[in-house]
Design a protein around this motif. Structure first.
Motif, PDB file in Angstrom:
ATOM      1  N   VAL A   1      51.991  74.697  73.422  1.00  0.00           N
ATOM      2  CA  VAL A   1      50.702  75.295  72.351  1.00  0.00           C
ATOM      3  C   VAL A   1      50.240  73.834  72.296  1.00  0.00           C
ATOM      4  CG1 VAL A   1      52.036  77.066  71.422  1.00  0.00           C
ATOM      5  CG2 VAL A   1      52.412  75.031  70.427  1.00  0.00           C
ATOM      6  N   TRP A   2      48.907  73.965  72.163  1.00  0.00           N
ATOM      7  CA  TRP A   2      48.141  72.760  71.771  1.00  0.00           C
ATOM      8  C   TRP A   2      48.238  72.411  70.311  1.00  0.00           C
ATOM      9  CZ3 TRP A   2      46.318  69.928  75.573  1.00  0.00           C
ATOM     10  CH2 TRP A   2      46.161  70.489  77.068  1.00  0.00           C
ATOM     11  N   MET A   3      48.086  71.234  70.065  1.00  0.00           N
ATOM     12  CA  MET A   3      48.315  70.922  68.732  1.00  0.00           C
ATOM     13  C   MET A   3      47.321  69.378  68.633  1.00  0.00           C
ATOM     14  SD  MET A   3      51.114  68.465  66.702  1.00  0.00           S
ATOM     15  CE  MET A   3      51.109  67.285  67.599  1.00  0.00           C
ATOM     16  N   GLY A   4      46.728  69.407  67.531  1.00  0.00           N
ATOM     17  CA  GLY A   4      45.830  68.315  66.806  1.00  0.00           C
ATOM     18  C   GLY A   4      46.215  68.292  65.466  1.00  0.00           C
ATOM     19  N   PHE A   5      45.926  67.029  64.888  1.00  0.00           N
ATOM     20  CA  PHE A   5      45.988  66.729  63.612  1.00  0.00           C
ATOM     21  C   PHE A   5      45.205  65.647  62.992  1.00  0.00           C
ATOM     22  CE2 PHE A   5      49.454  64.322  65.524  1.00  0.00           C
ATOM     23  CZ  PHE A   5      49.338  63.132  65.223  1.00  0.00           C
ATOM     24  N   GLN A   6      44.762  65.691  61.627  1.00  0.00           N
ATOM     25  CA  GLN A   6      44.080  64.825  60.836  1.00  0.00           C
ATOM     26  C   GLN A   6      44.580  64.577  59.471  1.00  0.00           C
ATOM     27  OE1 GLN A   6      40.655  67.333  59.873  1.00  0.00           O
ATOM     28  NE2 GLN A   6      39.239  65.537  59.814  1.00  0.00           N
ATOM     29  N   CYS A   7      44.364  63.301  59.105  1.00  0.00           N
ATOM     30  CA  CYS A   7      44.744  62.670  57.917  1.00  0.00           C
ATOM     31  C   CYS A   7      43.564  63.289  57.004  1.00  0.00           C
ATOM     32  CB  CYS A   7      44.778  61.070  57.838  1.00  0.00           C
ATOM     33  SG  CYS A   7      45.258  60.534  56.375  1.00  0.00           S
ATOM     34  N   VAL A   8      43.936  63.939  56.088  1.00  0.00           N
ATOM     35  CA  VAL A   8      42.916  64.406  54.841  1.00  0.00           C
ATOM     36  C   VAL A   8      43.424  63.436  53.661  1.00  0.00           C
ATOM     37  CG1 VAL A   8      42.382  66.427  56.106  1.00  0.00           C
ATOM     38  CG2 VAL A   8      44.321  66.535  54.448  1.00  0.00           C
ATOM     39  N   GLY A   9      42.431  63.153  53.034  1.00  0.00           N
ATOM     40  CA  GLY A   9      42.741  62.521  51.713  1.00  0.00           C
ATOM     41  C   GLY A   9      42.439  60.962  51.760  1.00  0.00           C
ATOM     42  N   ASN A  10      42.657  60.220  50.928  1.00  0.00           N
ATOM     43  CA  ASN A  10      42.145  58.695  50.837  1.00  0.00           C
ATOM     44  C   ASN A  10      43.198  57.731  51.090  1.00  0.00           C
ATOM     45  OD1 ASN A  10      39.493  59.601  50.007  1.00  0.00           O
ATOM     46  ND2 ASN A  10      40.621  59.577  48.109  1.00  0.00           N
ATOM     47  N   GLU A  11      44.377  58.036  51.693  1.00  0.00           N
ATOM     48  CA  GLU A  11      45.579  57.343  51.989  1.00  0.00           C
ATOM     49  C   GLU A  11      45.789  57.762  53.364  1.00  0.00           C
ATOM     50  OE1 GLU A  11      49.524  57.460  49.895  1.00  0.00           O
ATOM     51  OE2 GLU A  11      49.047  59.541  49.597  1.00  0.00           O
ATOM     52  N   ALA A  12      46.497  56.605  54.051  1.00  0.00           N
ATOM     53  CA  ALA A  12      47.143  57.019  55.200  1.00  0.00           C
ATOM     54  C   ALA A  12      48.359  57.607  55.359  1.00  0.00           C
ATOM     55  CB  ALA A  12      47.411  55.446  56.014  1.00  0.00           C
ATOM     56  N   ALA A  13      48.583  58.518  56.152  1.00  0.00           N
ATOM     57  CA  ALA A  13      49.719  59.520  56.163  1.00  0.00           C
ATOM     58  C   ALA A  13      50.750  58.890  57.232  1.00  0.00           C
ATOM     59  CB  ALA A  13      49.187  60.674  56.331  1.00  0.00           C
ATOM     60  N   ILE A  14      51.954  59.586  57.081  1.00  0.00           N
ATOM     61  CA  ILE A  14      53.113  59.304  57.834  1.00  0.00           C
ATOM     62  C   ILE A  14      53.804  60.585  58.321  1.00  0.00           C
ATOM     63  CG2 ILE A  14      55.349  58.359  58.115  1.00  0.00           C
ATOM     64  CD1 ILE A  14      54.540  56.175  56.410  1.00  0.00           C
ATOM     65  N   LEU A  15      53.817  61.022  59.568  1.00  0.00           N
ATOM     66  CA  LEU A  15      54.772  61.965  59.736  1.00  0.00           C
ATOM     67  C   LEU A  15      55.908  61.652  60.778  1.00  0.00           C
ATOM     68  CD1 LEU A  15      54.505  63.193  63.166  1.00  0.00           C
ATOM     69  CD2 LEU A  15      52.364  63.574  62.460  1.00  0.00           C
ATOM     70  N   LEU A  16      56.919  62.533  60.499  1.00  0.00           N
ATOM     71  CA  LEU A  16      58.118  62.340  61.320  1.00  0.00           C
ATOM     72  C   LEU A  16      58.156  63.501  62.215  1.00  0.00           C
ATOM     73  CD1 LEU A  16      61.058  61.409  61.615  1.00  0.00           C
ATOM     74  CD2 LEU A  16      61.714  63.084  60.004  1.00  0.00           C
ATOM     75  N   ASN A  17      58.406  63.210  63.494  1.00  0.00           N
ATOM     76  CA  ASN A  17      58.836  64.472  64.516  1.00  0.00           C
ATOM     77  C   ASN A  17      60.343  64.033  65.037  1.00  0.00           C
ATOM     78  OD1 ASN A  17      58.792  66.283  66.429  1.00  0.00           O
ATOM     79  ND2 ASN A  17      57.813  64.927  68.093  1.00  0.00           N
ATOM     80  N   VAL A  18      60.904  65.038  64.861  1.00  0.00           N
ATOM     81  CA  VAL A  18      62.213  65.272  65.349  1.00  0.00           C
ATOM     82  C   VAL A  18      62.036  66.060  66.637  1.00  0.00           C
ATOM     83  CG1 VAL A  18      64.774  65.767  64.932  1.00  0.00           C
ATOM     84  CG2 VAL A  18      63.276  64.945  63.046  1.00  0.00           C
ATOM     85  N   ALA A  19      62.429  65.650  67.944  1.00  0.00           N
ATOM     86  CA  ALA A  19      61.950  66.327  69.009  1.00  0.00           C
ATOM     87  C   ALA A  19      63.641  66.693  69.885  1.00  0.00           C
ATOM     88  CB  ALA A  19      61.374  65.567  70.006  1.00  0.00           C
TER      89      ALA A  19
END
Length: 147
Positions: free
Chosen positions: A106-124
């Motif tokens: 599946v295709w995925m894209g993502f966007q930081c919304v809000g005024n601060e940098a965001a962090i994501l964790l991927n457990v693959a």
């Protein structure tokens, strides 16, 4: 939010609030969506930044956002899928603390919304392998990223 994409799931996660700092669960080996361990990594996203589009052909992703707000957009172009041609979007954050599990293809894209940098964790479930990833430019899949 859009139609749920076949094979994509959201799992509510537990936050244990403690006076000296919180514990934010991500995934356990007996959780739905866990099908093995290949690698875990963090990715940062700056406010307003969009990272799109990527599709893994073998990797299952388990995505958690402990800091900031990230809107994920998933597109299904798998022939024969019950959700073929559908988009699904969800915003994850500490306030909407869930794990997003994405199957291969599946295709995925993502966007930081809000005024601060965001962090994501991927457990693959597998280690990163450049040859198992397909990429498209943001314009190649027709989606309106404006909020």
């Amino acid at each position: 939010m859009g139609q749920v994409i076949n094979g994509v799931s959201l799992t509510a996660l537990k936050i244990i609030e403690l006076s000296d700092g919180n514990v934010l669960h991500a995934i356990k080996k007996d959780d739905p969506g866990f099908i093995g361990f290949g690698e875990a990594y963090f990715s940062t996203v700056n406010p307003g930044a969009i990272k799109a589009w990527k599709r893994h052909n073998e990797m299952t992703l388990n995505l958690v956002v402990p800091v900031g707000n990230i809107r994920f957009v998933i597109f299904d172009d798998r022939n024969g899928s019950t959700s073929f041609g559908s988009f699904y979007q969800v915003t994850l954050s500490k306030e909407n603390y869930m794990r997003l599990t994405l199957p291969p293809k599946v295709w995925m894209g993502f966007q930081c919304v809000g005024n601060e940098a965001a962090i994501l964790l991927n457990v693959a479930n597998i280690s990163h392998a450049p040859k198992e990833v397909d990429k498209k430019s943001i314009e190649e899949i027709n989606f309106n990223w404006s909020i």
